[in-house]
Design a protein around this motif. Structure first.
Motif, PDB file in Angstrom:
ATOM      1  N   CYS A 219      38.910  37.935  74.804  1.00 41.30           N
ATOM      2  CA  CYS A 219      37.958  38.553  73.898  1.00 41.30           C
ATOM      3  C   CYS A 219      37.961  40.069  74.055  1.00 41.30           C
ATOM      4  CB  CYS A 219      36.547  38.007  74.160  1.00 41.30           C
ATOM      5  SG  CYS A 219      36.034  38.108  75.894  1.00 41.30           S
ATOM      6  N   GLN A 220      37.313  40.728  73.087  1.00 37.91           N
ATOM      7  CA  GLN A 220      37.173  42.180  73.106  1.00 37.91           C
ATOM      8  C   GLN A 220      35.909  42.553  72.352  1.00 37.91           C
ATOM      9  OE1 GLN A 220      40.496  44.392  71.533  1.00 37.91           O
ATOM     10  NE2 GLN A 220      39.694  46.361  72.182  1.00 37.91           N
ATOM     11  N   VAL A 221      35.336  43.718  72.689  1.00 40.57           N
ATOM     12  CA  VAL A 221      34.095  44.165  72.054  1.00 40.57           C
ATOM     13  C   VAL A 221      34.295  45.475  71.303  1.00 40.57           C
ATOM     14  CG1 VAL A 221      32.436  43.011  73.555  1.00 40.57           C
ATOM     15  CG2 VAL A 221      33.403  45.224  74.243  1.00 40.57           C
ATOM     16  N   ALA A 222      33.414  45.705  70.330  1.00 41.97           N
ATOM     17  CA  ALA A 222      33.359  46.965  69.591  1.00 41.97           C
ATOM     18  C   ALA A 222      31.902  47.220  69.235  1.00 41.97           C
ATOM     19  CB  ALA A 222      34.228  46.910  68.332  1.00 41.97           C
ATOM     20  N   GLU A 223      31.592  48.477  68.885  1.00 45.26           N
ATOM     21  CA  GLU A 223      30.229  48.861  68.539  1.00 45.26           C
ATOM     22  C   GLU A 223      30.045  48.864  67.030  1.00 45.26           C
ATOM     23  OE1 GLU A 223      27.012  52.529  69.216  1.00 45.26           O
ATOM     24  OE2 GLU A 223      29.084  52.728  69.909  1.00 45.26           O
ATOM     25  N   LEU A 224      28.921  48.326  66.562  1.00 46.40           N
ATOM     26  CA  LEU A 224      28.575  48.374  65.159  1.00 46.40           C
ATOM     27  C   LEU A 224      27.789  49.646  64.854  1.00 46.40           C
ATOM     28  CD1 LEU A 224      27.577  44.646  64.578  1.00 46.40           C
ATOM     29  CD2 LEU A 224      29.767  45.761  64.103  1.00 46.40           C
ATOM     30  N   GLN A 225      27.544  49.891  63.581  1.00 45.93           N
ATOM     31  CA  GLN A 225      26.968  51.159  63.146  1.00 45.93           C
ATOM     32  C   GLN A 225      25.574  51.395  63.719  1.00 45.93           C
ATOM     33  OE1 GLN A 225      26.856  51.575  58.855  1.00 45.93           O
ATOM     34  NE2 GLN A 225      27.258  53.761  58.993  1.00 45.93           N
ATOM     35  N   ASN A 226      24.808  50.328  63.924  1.00 46.78           N
ATOM     36  CA  ASN A 226      23.435  50.469  64.410  1.00 46.78           C
ATOM     37  C   ASN A 226      23.332  50.388  65.932  1.00 46.78           C
ATOM     38  OD1 ASN A 226      23.956  47.793  64.835  1.00 46.78           O
ATOM     39  ND2 ASN A 226      22.097  47.029  63.847  1.00 46.78           N
ATOM     40  N   GLY A 227      24.468  50.345  66.634  1.00 47.73           N
ATOM     41  CA  GLY A 227      24.462  50.243  68.075  1.00 47.73           C
ATOM     42  C   GLY A 227      24.572  48.828  68.596  1.00 47.73           C
ATOM     43  N   SER A 228      24.547  47.819  67.703  1.00 49.60           N
ATOM     44  CA  SER A 228      24.778  46.449  68.135  1.00 49.60           C
ATOM     45  C   SER A 228      26.228  46.282  68.591  1.00 49.60           C
ATOM     46  CB  SER A 228      24.466  45.463  67.003  1.00 49.60           C
ATOM     47  OG  SER A 228      23.088  45.438  66.715  1.00 49.60           O
ATOM     48  N   VAL A 229      26.487  45.187  69.283  1.00 51.15           N
ATOM     49  CA  VAL A 229      27.805  44.921  69.849  1.00 51.15           C
ATOM     50  C   VAL A 229      28.423  43.726  69.142  1.00 51.15           C
ATOM     51  CG1 VAL A 229      29.048  44.224  71.931  1.00 51.15           C
ATOM     52  CG2 VAL A 229      27.157  45.869  72.092  1.00 51.15           C
ATOM     53  N   LEU A 230      29.678  43.857  68.751  1.00 43.58           N
ATOM     54  CA  LEU A 230      30.429  42.754  68.158  1.00 43.58           C
ATOM     55  C   LEU A 230      31.503  42.326  69.139  1.00 43.58           C
ATOM     56  CD1 LEU A 230      30.757  41.065  65.507  1.00 43.58           C
ATOM     57  CD2 LEU A 230      32.618  42.634  64.928  1.00 43.58           C
ATOM     58  N   LEU A 231      31.564  41.032  69.422  1.00 40.07           N
ATOM     59  CA  LEU A 231      32.605  40.466  70.285  1.00 40.07           C
ATOM     60  C   LEU A 231      33.440  39.502  69.469  1.00 40.07           C
ATOM     61  CD1 LEU A 231      32.340  39.249  73.920  1.00 40.07           C
ATOM     62  CD2 LEU A 231      33.263  37.689  72.210  1.00 40.07           C
ATOM     63  N   THR A 232      34.766  39.578  69.644  1.00 34.94           N
ATOM     64  CA  THR A 232      35.648  38.613  69.010  1.00 34.94           C
ATOM     65  C   THR A 232      36.483  37.903  70.058  1.00 34.94           C
ATOM     66  OG1 THR A 232      37.328  38.252  67.290  1.00 34.94           O
ATOM     67  CG2 THR A 232      37.524  40.267  68.587  1.00 34.94           C
ATOM     68  N   SER A 233      36.734  36.613  69.814  1.00 37.82           N
ATOM     69  CA  SER A 233      37.495  35.788  70.745  1.00 37.82           C
ATOM     70  C   SER A 233      38.456  34.898  69.984  1.00 37.82           C
ATOM     71  CB  SER A 233      36.546  34.913  71.581  1.00 37.82           C
ATOM     72  OG  SER A 233      37.248  33.921  72.310  1.00 37.82           O
ATOM     73  N   ARG A 234      39.586  34.633  70.574  1.00 33.22           N
ATOM     74  CA  ARG A 234      40.432  33.562  70.063  1.00 33.22           C
ATOM     75  C   ARG A 234      39.720  32.239  70.306  1.00 33.22           C
ATOM     76  NH1 ARG A 234      45.573  32.999  74.152  1.00 33.22           N
ATOM     77  NH2 ARG A 234      46.043  31.212  72.819  1.00 33.22           N
ATOM     78  N   ASN A 235      40.034  31.239  69.521  1.00 33.18           N
ATOM     79  CA  ASN A 235      39.504  29.895  69.723  1.00 33.18           C
ATOM     80  C   ASN A 235      40.465  29.152  70.640  1.00 33.18           C
ATOM     81  OD1 ASN A 235      38.707  27.206  69.543  1.00 33.18           O
ATOM     82  ND2 ASN A 235      38.148  27.359  67.388  1.00 33.18           N
ATOM     83  N   ALA A 236      39.972  28.754  71.802  1.00 33.67           N
ATOM     84  CA  ALA A 236      40.842  28.151  72.802  1.00 33.67           C
ATOM     85  C   ALA A 236      41.258  26.725  72.458  1.00 33.67           C
ATOM     86  CB  ALA A 236      40.138  28.151  74.163  1.00 33.67           C
ATOM     87  N   PHE A 237      40.607  26.112  71.472  1.00 35.08           N
ATOM     88  CA  PHE A 237      40.849  24.692  71.235  1.00 35.08           C
ATOM     89  C   PHE A 237      41.392  24.383  69.852  1.00 35.08           C
ATOM     90  CE2 PHE A 237      37.904  24.771  74.781  1.00 35.08           C
ATOM     91  CZ  PHE A 237      38.579  23.952  75.675  1.00 35.08           C
ATOM     92  N   ASP A 238      41.972  25.356  69.196  1.00 33.67           N
ATOM     93  CA  ASP A 238      42.640  25.106  67.924  1.00 33.67           C
ATOM     94  C   ASP A 238      41.710  24.379  66.952  1.00 33.67           C
ATOM     95  OD1 ASP A 238      44.736  26.250  69.261  1.00 33.67           O
ATOM     96  OD2 ASP A 238      45.849  24.413  69.554  1.00 33.67           O
ATOM     97  N   THR A 239      42.288  23.600  66.079  1.00 33.27           N
ATOM     98  CA  THR A 239      41.512  22.944  65.028  1.00 33.27           C
ATOM     99  C   THR A 239      40.665  21.794  65.549  1.00 33.27           C
ATOM    100  OG1 THR A 239      43.420  21.547  64.523  1.00 33.27           O
ATOM    101  CG2 THR A 239      43.181  23.579  63.258  1.00 33.27           C
ATOM    102  N   THR A 240      40.903  21.327  66.793  1.00 36.21           N
ATOM    103  CA  THR A 240      40.134  20.208  67.312  1.00 36.21           C
ATOM    104  C   THR A 240      38.652  20.542  67.459  1.00 36.21           C
ATOM    105  OG1 THR A 240      40.575  20.849  69.607  1.00 36.21           O
ATOM    106  CG2 THR A 240      42.126  19.320  68.572  1.00 36.21           C
TER     107      THR A 240
END
Length: 315
Positions: A219-240
């Motif tokens: 995962c990795q994080v970035a800052e949104l315009q209002n100071g909130s935090v956005l985190l994105t992650s790969r899905n470890a379990f595919d379509t299951t």
């Protein structure tokens, strides 16, 4: 991926692929096994590019972590030098630099496997610091981490951390981590520091669907315009898992807890790591990944103007 993404947006026009910053640096590195790239800019404008030079293809393998510097916006680069080097004991891997914009200090947060331990028991976070734009670095020390995930096994960081610029938690340093080994439920979370890296706390862990073992991982994080935090992650379990390949979560309290999470079904992704950057002032997010449903190819940069909920534009 971070290095490619950042270089591609160095100017208003696409940057040409001029050189491979890291290739065949050491005869002990077979076929150039270079993984986990990072690229950050210091307050003075110095670019620091960092990468793991791995002795073998697997994740836990002896590494030499290399650094190159540029003081002219990437036009030229210094020779590669080892930032961390233990080519015999498979002790260092993963890692994310995070810059303090006030002091200019750079902390490289990385995993140091304690030699002689078994399984994942030694997977704790360490840090080495530079106060001179990456010219010299301190002796690595274990991070002083407290909070919920502090004493649990977790995997290394990726790409880069962030320091928040806006909102109630401006000045907070964050690095995204994952707990996804030794049979643990797969989760993502951040560690954060409010004293410029002197001490750290672990935030709430994100779990997708417990019946599928979690699902959150690299995962990795970035800052949104209002100071909130956005985190994105790969899905470890595919379509299951019944979810899309790319997942997002938003924190409104600087990574302490998570207010919402969702799958971005409009982002093609082969269920692998991706890189997230933001321009908090403009409210623009950039996400780079192999933009293909089944294979790691067709690298693309996607843009979002609504906090990561939709990604209508891509290059």
């Amino acid at each position: 991926i971070t290095a490619i993404l950042a270089l591609g947006f160095a100017g208003l026009t696409p940057a040409p692929y001029l050189t491979d910053l890291f290739t065949e640096l050491d005869a002990r590195l077979p076929n150039g096994q270079y993984r986990i790239p990072s690229l950050v800019s210091t307050p003075r404008g110095t670019l620091l590019a960092i990468i793991n030079g791995r002795m073998h293809r697997r994740d836990v393998t002896p590494n030499i972590i290399y650094l190159r510097r540029s003081v002219d916006d990437g036009a030229t680069w210094s020779d590669a030098v080892p930032l961390l080097s233990d080519p015999n004991n498979a002790t260092e891997y993963g890692g994310a630099p995070v810059v303090d914009p006030v002091s200019g200090e750079i902390t490289y947060v990385h995993t140091k496997y304690v030699f002689g331990s078994h399984g994942c028991g030694g997977c704790v976070q360490w840090g080495t610091r530079s106060v001179d734009d990456g010219l010299t670095w301190s002796t690595p020390q274990p991070l002083n981490v407290s909070g919920s995930p502090a004493n649990e096994t977790y995997g290394g960081a990726l790409a880069s951390g962030v320091t928040l610029k806006n909102g109630a938690h401006a000045g907070r340093m964050l690095v995204a981590l994952r707990g996804d080994c030794c049979g643990q439920e797969r989760t993502s979370f951040v560690i954060y520091s409010d004293d410029r890296g002197a001490s750290w706390r672990g935030g709430q862990k994100i779990s997708l669907l417990p019946q599928y073992g979690g699902g959150w991982t690299e995962c990795q994080v970035a800052e949104l315009q209002n100071g909130s935090v956005l985190l994105t992650s790969r899905n470890a379990f595919d379509t299951t898992s019944g979810q899309g390949p790319r997942m997002f979560a938003r924190s409104d309290d600087g990574g302490v807890s998570w207010a919402a999470n969702w799958s971005a079904y409009d982002l093609p992704d082969p269920y692998c790591e991706g890189s997230l950057l933001s321009d908090p002032k403009a409210g623009t997010l950039l996400f780079g990944n192999p933009s293909h449903a089944g294979h790691r190819l067709n690298f693309s940069v996607h843009r979002s103007a609504d906090g990561g909920r939709t990604w209508p534009r891509a290059t």
